[in-house]
Design a protein around this motif. Structure first.
Motif, mmCIF file in Angstrom:
data_model
loop_
_atom_site.group_PDB
_atom_site.id
_atom_site.type_symbol
_atom_site.label_atom_id
_atom_site.label_comp_id
_atom_site.label_asym_id
_atom_site.label_seq_id
_atom_site.Cartn_x
_atom_site.Cartn_y
_atom_site.Cartn_z
ATOM 1 N N ALA A 1 71.170 32.575 -1.503
ATOM 2 C CA ALA A 1 71.645 33.374 -2.638
ATOM 3 C C ALA A 1 71.142 32.805 -3.955
ATOM 4 O O ALA A 1 70.714 33.555 -4.856
ATOM 5 C CB ALA A 1 73.169 33.428 -2.624
ATOM 6 N N GLN A 2 71.155 31.497 -4.082
ATOM 7 C CA GLN A 2 70.667 30.863 -5.302
ATOM 8 C C GLN A 2 69.166 31.092 -5.478
ATOM 9 O O GLN A 2 68.693 31.383 -6.589
ATOM 10 C CB GLN A 2 70.973 29.365 -5.262
ATOM 11 N N GLN A 3 68.419 30.957 -4.391
ATOM 12 C CA GLN A 3 66.978 31.134 -4.469
ATOM 13 C C GLN A 3 66.606 32.560 -4.848
ATOM 14 O O GLN A 3 65.697 32.790 -5.654
ATOM 15 C CB GLN A 3 66.343 30.754 -3.134
ATOM 16 N N LYS A 4 67.315 33.532 -4.275
ATOM 17 C CA LYS A 4 67.033 34.924 -4.604
ATOM 18 C C LYS A 4 67.325 35.210 -6.075
ATOM 19 O O LYS A 4 66.536 35.871 -6.766
ATOM 20 C CB LYS A 4 67.869 35.838 -3.710
ATOM 21 N N LEU A 5 68.448 34.724 -6.565
ATOM 22 C CA LEU A 5 68.811 34.947 -7.960
ATOM 23 C C LEU A 5 67.801 34.285 -8.893
ATOM 24 O O LEU A 5 67.358 34.882 -9.888
ATOM 25 C CB LEU A 5 70.212 34.408 -8.226
ATOM 26 N N GLN A 6 67.434 33.035 -8.562
ATOM 27 C CA GLN A 6 66.499 32.325 -9.424
ATOM 28 C C GLN A 6 65.128 32.984 -9.407
ATOM 29 O O GLN A 6 64.436 33.056 -10.442
ATOM 30 C CB GLN A 6 66.381 30.865 -8.983
ATOM 31 N N ALA A 7 64.712 33.492 -8.240
ATOM 32 C CA ALA A 7 63.422 34.173 -8.153
ATOM 33 C C ALA A 7 63.403 35.407 -9.043
ATOM 34 O O ALA A 7 62.399 35.691 -9.719
ATOM 35 C CB ALA A 7 63.133 34.553 -6.707
ATOM 36 N N TYR A 8 64.509 36.133 -9.067
ATOM 37 C CA TYR A 8 64.577 37.330 -9.921
ATOM 38 C C TYR A 8 64.527 36.931 -11.387
ATOM 39 O O TYR A 8 63.822 37.555 -12.193
ATOM 40 C CB TYR A 8 65.853 38.108 -9.616
ATOM 41 N N ASP B 1 63.218 34.252 -12.682
ATOM 42 C CA ASP B 1 61.888 33.753 -13.023
ATOM 43 C C ASP B 1 60.895 34.890 -13.201
ATOM 44 O O ASP B 1 59.994 34.820 -14.052
ATOM 45 C CB ASP B 1 61.399 32.801 -11.932
ATOM 46 N N GLU B 2 61.051 35.935 -12.403
ATOM 47 C CA GLU B 2 60.101 37.043 -12.438
ATOM 48 C C GLU B 2 60.332 37.962 -13.635
ATOM 49 O O GLU B 2 59.377 38.451 -14.253
ATOM 50 C CB GLU B 2 60.201 37.850 -11.148
ATOM 51 N N THR B 3 61.596 38.193 -13.968
ATOM 52 C CA THR B 3 61.901 39.186 -14.998
ATOM 53 C C THR B 3 62.292 38.581 -16.332
ATOM 54 O O THR B 3 62.286 39.267 -17.356
ATOM 55 C CB THR B 3 63.061 40.081 -14.528
ATOM 56 N N GLY B 4 62.687 37.312 -16.299
ATOM 57 C CA GLY B 4 63.176 36.692 -17.525
ATOM 58 C C GLY B 4 64.588 37.100 -17.881
ATOM 59 O O GLY B 4 65.102 36.733 -18.937
ATOM 60 N N VAL B 5 65.224 37.853 -16.987
ATOM 61 C CA VAL B 5 66.593 38.307 -17.220
ATOM 62 C C VAL B 5 67.565 37.260 -16.712
ATOM 63 O O VAL B 5 67.399 36.710 -15.619
ATOM 64 C CB VAL B 5 66.853 39.645 -16.504
ATOM 65 N N THR B 6 68.555 36.947 -17.497
ATOM 66 C CA THR B 6 69.601 36.027 -17.078
ATOM 67 C C THR B 6 70.914 36.779 -16.993
ATOM 68 O O THR B 6 71.099 37.832 -17.605
ATOM 69 C CB THR B 6 69.756 34.857 -18.053
ATOM 70 N N THR B 7 71.834 36.216 -16.219
ATOM 71 C CA THR B 7 73.157 36.812 -16.077
ATOM 72 C C THR B 7 74.191 35.880 -16.685
ATOM 73 O O THR B 7 73.908 34.723 -17.008
ATOM 74 C CB THR B 7 73.487 37.061 -14.591
ATOM 75 N N GLY B 8 75.398 36.373 -16.800
ATOM 76 C CA GLY B 8 76.462 35.568 -17.394
ATOM 77 C C GLY B 8 76.845 34.393 -16.549
ATOM 78 O O GLY B 8 76.548 34.322 -15.357
ATOM 79 N N GLU B 9 77.511 33.453 -17.148
ATOM 80 C CA GLU B 9 77.988 32.277 -16.440
ATOM 81 C C GLU B 9 79.119 32.671 -15.507
ATOM 82 O O GLU B 9 79.786 33.694 -15.690
ATOM 83 C CB GLU B 9 78.486 31.219 -17.441
#
Length: 268
Positions: A247-254, A256-264
């Motif tokens: 789950a962490q790898q998938k989120l980080q890959a997204y 890194d690819e889009t530059g979009v971050t989500t809330g804490e």
């Protein structure tokens, strides 16, 4: 009806091949069955640190029954009543944590065996282990397919490991590297030389008594080293860690690819 065969015990006794295992910590039959389809030789159904009950252990044993991955059930303590319950639901291989003396090892053996060799109570037609009284001579033969794995995970356990390993009825030893390193004053550092020396002593004691020795080693480089040393069954992963890491790898890959971050993560 014949006594069910213990594939895990047979593999440890009759083969030098490494038995690769995985921790099953979700405490749910659906997750355990998914893990069983992967092809591990054995699965540790954890009743010590996972939120399992006798009932949830039962449903996982039922879910795993059709598959080749052999279940090993770990209980949280040395309670003979609990041992009786988990054996009655059909547990063939039992792992018990924090064994520190020959006396404790002998008590565990007695808890698993019927009189006159032990203190296990008779469940008879109530017990899944007997296939509800369908197994002939179960009381006399049950111990033949049972496998007792004792965990050595404290300095005291290491100090007495030679007599523990020599105990009749103890089938295998298993090193708990996290607890052992913590108890030796090296938390989260099982590769510290002092801890590694203790682990080597456990392995030597098991081998001297003709018994298999296992260990938890999620890092592949550690697992390969332990295999080379002579460990016969190694847990190389934990299902909960697999989920979290993926789950962490998938989120980080997204990200890194889009530059979009989500809330804490929310705090409560």
């Amino acid at each position: 009806m014949e006594l069910p065969k213990n594939r895990f015990k047979e593999a440890l006794q009759k083969s030098d091949a490494l038995q690769l295992g995985c921790w099953a910590g979700f405490a749910h039959s659906y997750a355990a069955e998914i893990l069983a389809t992967v092809g591990y030789d054995w699965l540790l159904v954890d009743g010590e640190h996972a939120p399992n009950t006798v009932q949830t252990l039962l449903t996982q044993l039922q879910a795993l029954a059709p598959y080749r991955s052999a279940p090993v059930v770990r209980i949280p303590n040395h309670d003979p009543s609990l041992i009786k319950q988990v054996l009655d639901i059909g547990t063939l291989s039992l792992m018990v944590p924090m064994v520190e003396s020959e006396e404790q090892a002998k008590a565990l053996v007695r808890a698993m065996r019927y009189p006159p060799y032990g203190i296990r109570g008779v469940g008879g037609g109530l017990a899944r282990a007997t296939v509800w009284d369908g197994v002939e001579n179960y009381l006399e033969t049950a111990h033949q397919e049972q496998c007792l794995v004792v965990q050595i995970e404290s300095p005291t356990g290491v100090e007495h490991v030679e007599t523990i390993a020599a105990t009749e009825g103890v089938d295998a030893l298993f090193v708990g590297p996290a607890d052992l390193s913590l108890g030796m004053g090296h938390p989260n550092n099982p590769n510290h030389p002092e801890v590694q020396a203790a682990i080597a002593r456990v392995l030597k004691a098991a081998q001297a008594n003709g018994k298999a020795c296992g260990i938890l080693a999620p890092r592949l480089e550690d697992a390969r080293r332990y295999e080379a040393q002579g460990f016969r069954f190694i847990a190389i992963g934990i299902d909960i860690s697999f989920l979290k890491q993926a789950a962490q790898q998938k989120l980080q890959a997204y990200r890194d690819e889009t530059g979009v971050t989500t809330g804490e993560r929310a705090t409560y």
